[in-house]
Design a protein around this motif. Structure first.
Motif, PDB file in Angstrom:
ATOM      1  N   ARG A 169       0.319  -4.018   6.177  1.00 50.89           N
ATOM      2  CA  ARG A 169       0.500  -4.981   5.084  1.00 50.89           C
ATOM      3  C   ARG A 169      -0.797  -5.175   4.303  1.00 50.89           C
ATOM      4  O   ARG A 169      -0.779  -5.391   3.088  1.00 50.89           O
ATOM      5  CB  ARG A 169       1.007  -6.323   5.614  1.00 50.89           C
ATOM      6  N   ARG A 170      -1.914  -5.097   4.994  1.00 47.14           N
ATOM      7  CA  ARG A 170      -3.204  -5.277   4.326  1.00 47.14           C
ATOM      8  C   ARG A 170      -3.649  -4.028   3.583  1.00 47.14           C
ATOM      9  O   ARG A 170      -4.539  -4.080   2.754  1.00 47.14           O
ATOM     10  CB  ARG A 170      -4.287  -5.653   5.352  1.00 47.14           C
ATOM     11  N   GLY A 171      -3.068  -2.875   3.912  1.00 48.60           N
ATOM     12  CA  GLY A 171      -3.526  -1.629   3.320  1.00 48.60           C
ATOM     13  C   GLY A 171      -4.679  -1.008   4.079  1.00 48.60           C
ATOM     14  O   GLY A 171      -5.354  -0.105   3.586  1.00 48.60           O
TER      15      GLY A 171
ATOM     16  N   SER B 118      -5.947   0.359   8.232  1.00 47.75           N
ATOM     17  CA  SER B 118      -5.412   1.353   9.155  1.00 47.75           C
ATOM     18  C   SER B 118      -5.481   0.853  10.584  1.00 47.75           C
ATOM     19  O   SER B 118      -6.227  -0.072  10.898  1.00 47.75           O
ATOM     20  CB  SER B 118      -6.152   2.690   9.021  1.00 47.75           C
TER      21      SER B 118
ATOM     22  N   ALA C 260      -3.301   5.623   7.322  1.00 49.71           N
ATOM     23  CA  ALA C 260      -2.534   4.440   7.691  1.00 49.71           C
ATOM     24  C   ALA C 260      -2.448   4.283   9.203  1.00 49.71           C
ATOM     25  O   ALA C 260      -2.719   3.202   9.745  1.00 49.71           O
ATOM     26  CB  ALA C 260      -1.128   4.513   7.096  1.00 49.71           C
TER      27      ALA C 260
ATOM     28  N   TYR D  33      -1.257   7.099   4.036  1.00 53.54           N
ATOM     29  CA  TYR D  33      -0.267   6.221   3.408  1.00 53.54           C
ATOM     30  C   TYR D  33       0.756   7.037   2.614  1.00 53.54           C
ATOM     31  O   TYR D  33       1.954   6.708   2.603  1.00 53.54           O
ATOM     32  CB  TYR D  33      -0.952   5.188   2.512  1.00 53.54           C
TER      33      TYR D  33
ATOM     34  N   ALA E  68       0.810  -1.216   0.000  1.00 49.61           N
ATOM     35  CA  ALA E  68       0.000   0.000   0.000  1.00 49.61           C
ATOM     36  C   ALA E  68       0.845   1.269   0.000  1.00 49.61           C
ATOM     37  O   ALA E  68       0.342   2.344  -0.340  1.00 49.61           O
ATOM     38  CB  ALA E  68      -0.945   0.010   1.204  1.00 49.61           C
TER      39      ALA E  68
ATOM     40  N   GLY F 196      -8.000  -4.751   3.492  1.00 52.61           N
ATOM     41  CA  GLY F 196      -7.666  -3.344   3.568  1.00 52.61           C
ATOM     42  C   GLY F 196      -8.808  -2.464   4.027  1.00 52.61           C
ATOM     43  O   GLY F 196      -8.611  -1.284   4.309  1.00 52.61           O
TER      44      GLY F 196
ATOM     45  N   PRO G 244      -0.798   4.479  -2.481  1.00 53.41           N
ATOM     46  CA  PRO G 244      -1.367   5.040  -1.252  1.00 53.41           C
ATOM     47  C   PRO G 244      -2.887   5.102  -1.252  1.00 53.41           C
ATOM     48  O   PRO G 244      -3.508   5.432  -2.244  1.00 53.41           O
ATOM     49  CB  PRO G 244      -0.754   6.442  -1.197  1.00 53.41           C
ATOM     50  N   ARG G 245      -3.458   4.761  -0.067  1.00 49.42           N
ATOM     51  CA  ARG G 245      -4.911   4.797   0.079  1.00 49.42           C
ATOM     52  C   ARG G 245      -5.282   5.187   1.498  1.00 49.42           C
ATOM     53  O   ARG G 245      -5.161   4.383   2.407  1.00 49.42           O
ATOM     54  CB  ARG G 245      -5.536   3.451  -0.279  1.00 49.42           C
TER      55      ARG G 245
END
Length: 487
Positions: free
Chosen positions: A198-200, A202, A15, A25, A7, A173, A11-12
């Motif tokens: 790791r999952r994307g 938060s 985080a 992210y 991620a 995520g 970026p999403r």
């Protein structure tokens, strides 16, 4: 090679959040990427692991740089810190600005982490992913049988565990994790911080655990809660008087307890008040995670579920012969092997060799039984919780659960001590619910005998004001000493 944190390159959203401070992210990629450039080639680095945004950025930066990080417990004394520094020889220490470091760290080069360093508007070129066998973290054990040992965890142990948990817990995520755990051990740092990244998804860290914080975060979009039994016990105690807490927990997707067994009584109180089940998992520093109750499986209180994908698990007798029987009397030591294992104890080839049986099986020292369908029930540690009494092998854990179900018992621990007739006799250490009117030894013995079996009843009861616990809430049985008793 797949990156540890995909991620960061796509970026999403948010985080990390610690209190009212957060990083997206994009901001994390810029900040951790800039720090990683500084750390490249520095050798091992120590990490002053306060529950802060800086600690999370520091560990991500070290992992990006391929530099082994050594998390330090801020509550450790000078002698323990001195041992860890001599053993691991870090080149510098990463800290949050303004942190007061103890004298043992005075000679170590300090680098204060600036969480706003880097330009999140500029695409961040992250370093190439290191080899999976590269040491990622060196986490020191509690040192109950001597000075703490540095457990060298490679990158593949972290990725395999987090990916196996994603499968078991249906972790994506879209999940937002809440926890208030310390960040110097694998539960709070690897599962609770690196897992969401790791999952994307938060992570929202409470800074300091409180039921009010849990209710606030789960009530405002968070989906998962990680805690240790002490935290879940406090939740169970608070539920009757905190309707907002019950409402928030009832809307959570997943409640997880680990690091020690959660008493069945607390399982039942939380489920009855919220309709949600707490699931347990089992791991240790050397192995990361071994088993878990699955999100799509039966939430069976008192068990730690089934082996995770990629993990092999067996029970063995004292001769390392595998036990195939199931049921409450088939007690054996858990041995595991798989990609989740550590590579070595730092500077301790003797201890590393002794930790493994033939075939690469790691000796956990934990004793367990298995249900016919493979669910694992841990009954205690081989050194302190396996009691050999009257020809029986008895696990302390099931007796503790039975005692905690008695209304007159607030806390309970069970140990064994030498007995000329039985070999060992069962000793119950009790914190009464009402210190003025504690349950009698005969009453507690009858309670256990009727619920379990006569040979599992405590022969001695000792009363305490509180049980000794470590920072993770685990009962320190080696600290229990003879006191007032009723034989």
């Amino acid at each position: 090679m797949d990156p540890l944190f995909p991620a960061l390159t796509a970026p999403r959203g948010e985080a990390l959040r610690f209190g009212d401070r957060s990083l997206s992210y994009a901001e994390l990629a810029a900040t951790a990427g800039a720090l990683a450039d500084r750390l490249h080639g520095t050798g091992r680095v120590a990490l002053w692991a306060t529950p802060s945004l800086e600690t999370a950025v520091g560990v991500v930066a070290a992992l990006l740089a391929g530099v082994p990080a050594v998390p330090l417990n801020p509550k450790s004394g000078d002698s323990e810190l001195t041992h860890i520094l001599r053993d691991s020889a870090p080149s510098l220490i990463l800290t949050e600005p303004g942190a007061q470091l103890p004298p043992a760290l005075a000679d170590l080069t300090r680098h204060d982490i600036d969480v706003r360093q880097g330009d999140e508007d500029r695409p961040t070129a992250l370093p190439a992913e290191p080899d999976p066998e590269t040491p990622a973290l060196i986490v020191y054990t509690s040192g109950t049988t001597g000075p703490p040992k540095g457990v060298v965890l490679p990158r593949r142990a972290i990725t395999s565990t987090l990916d196996a948990l994603a499968d078991a817990w249906q972790w994506t995520g879209d999940d937002v994790l809440v926890h208030g755990l310390p960040l110097f051990h694998v539960h709070g740092l690897i599962l609770g911080t690196l897992g969401p990244l790791r999952r994307g998804g938060s992570v929202r860290h409470l800074g300091r655990f409180s039921t009010e914080g849990v209710a606030r975060e789960l009530g405002s979009g968070a989906t998962m809660l990680f805690g240790v039994p002490t935290m879940h016990h406090r939740i169970a105690e608070a539920l009757p008087d905190e309707p907002e807490l019950a409402k928030a927990l009832s809307g959570a997707r997943l409640l997880v307890s680990g690091s020690a067994a959660l008493p069945v009584h607390d399982h039942e109180r939380i489920t009855n008040a919220t309709g949600r089940h707490v699931i347990e998992r089992y791991g240790m520093t050397e192995t990361l995670m071994n088993t878990s109750v699955r999100a799509d499986g039966e939430p069976r209180a008192g068990t730690v579920g089934v082996p995770l994908p990629g993990v092999e698990l067996r029970l063995v007798d004292e001769a390392d012969s595998e036990l195939n029987d199931t049921g409450p009397e088939a007690v054996g030591e858990i041995q595991v092997r798989g990609p989740n294992l550590f590579t070595a104890y730092l500077n301790r080839p003797d201890a590393t060799a002794a930790a493994f049986a033939d075939g690469g099986w790691f000796r956990t020292g934990d004793m367990a039984v298995r249900d016919p369908d493979g669910y694992v029930r841990i009954v205690g540690r081989k050194a302190t919780d396996l009691i050999k009494s009257g020809g029986y092998k008895i696990g302390a854990g099931e007796i503790e659960n039975a005692l905690l179900a008695h209304p007159g018992v607030r806390e309970a621990a069970v140990t064994g001590e030498p007995d000329p007739d039985l070999g060992e006799r069962i000793v119950a250490w009790i914190v009464p619910a009402d210190p003025e009117v504690p349950p009698s030894a005969d009453e507690l013995a009858s309670h256990v005998a009727s619920g379990l079996a006569p040979h599992k009843r405590p022969r001695v009861v000792r009363y305490l004001e509180a049980l000794p616990r470590n920072d993770m809430g685990k009962i320190m049985k080696r600290a229990l000493i003879p006191g007032p008793s009723s034989d």
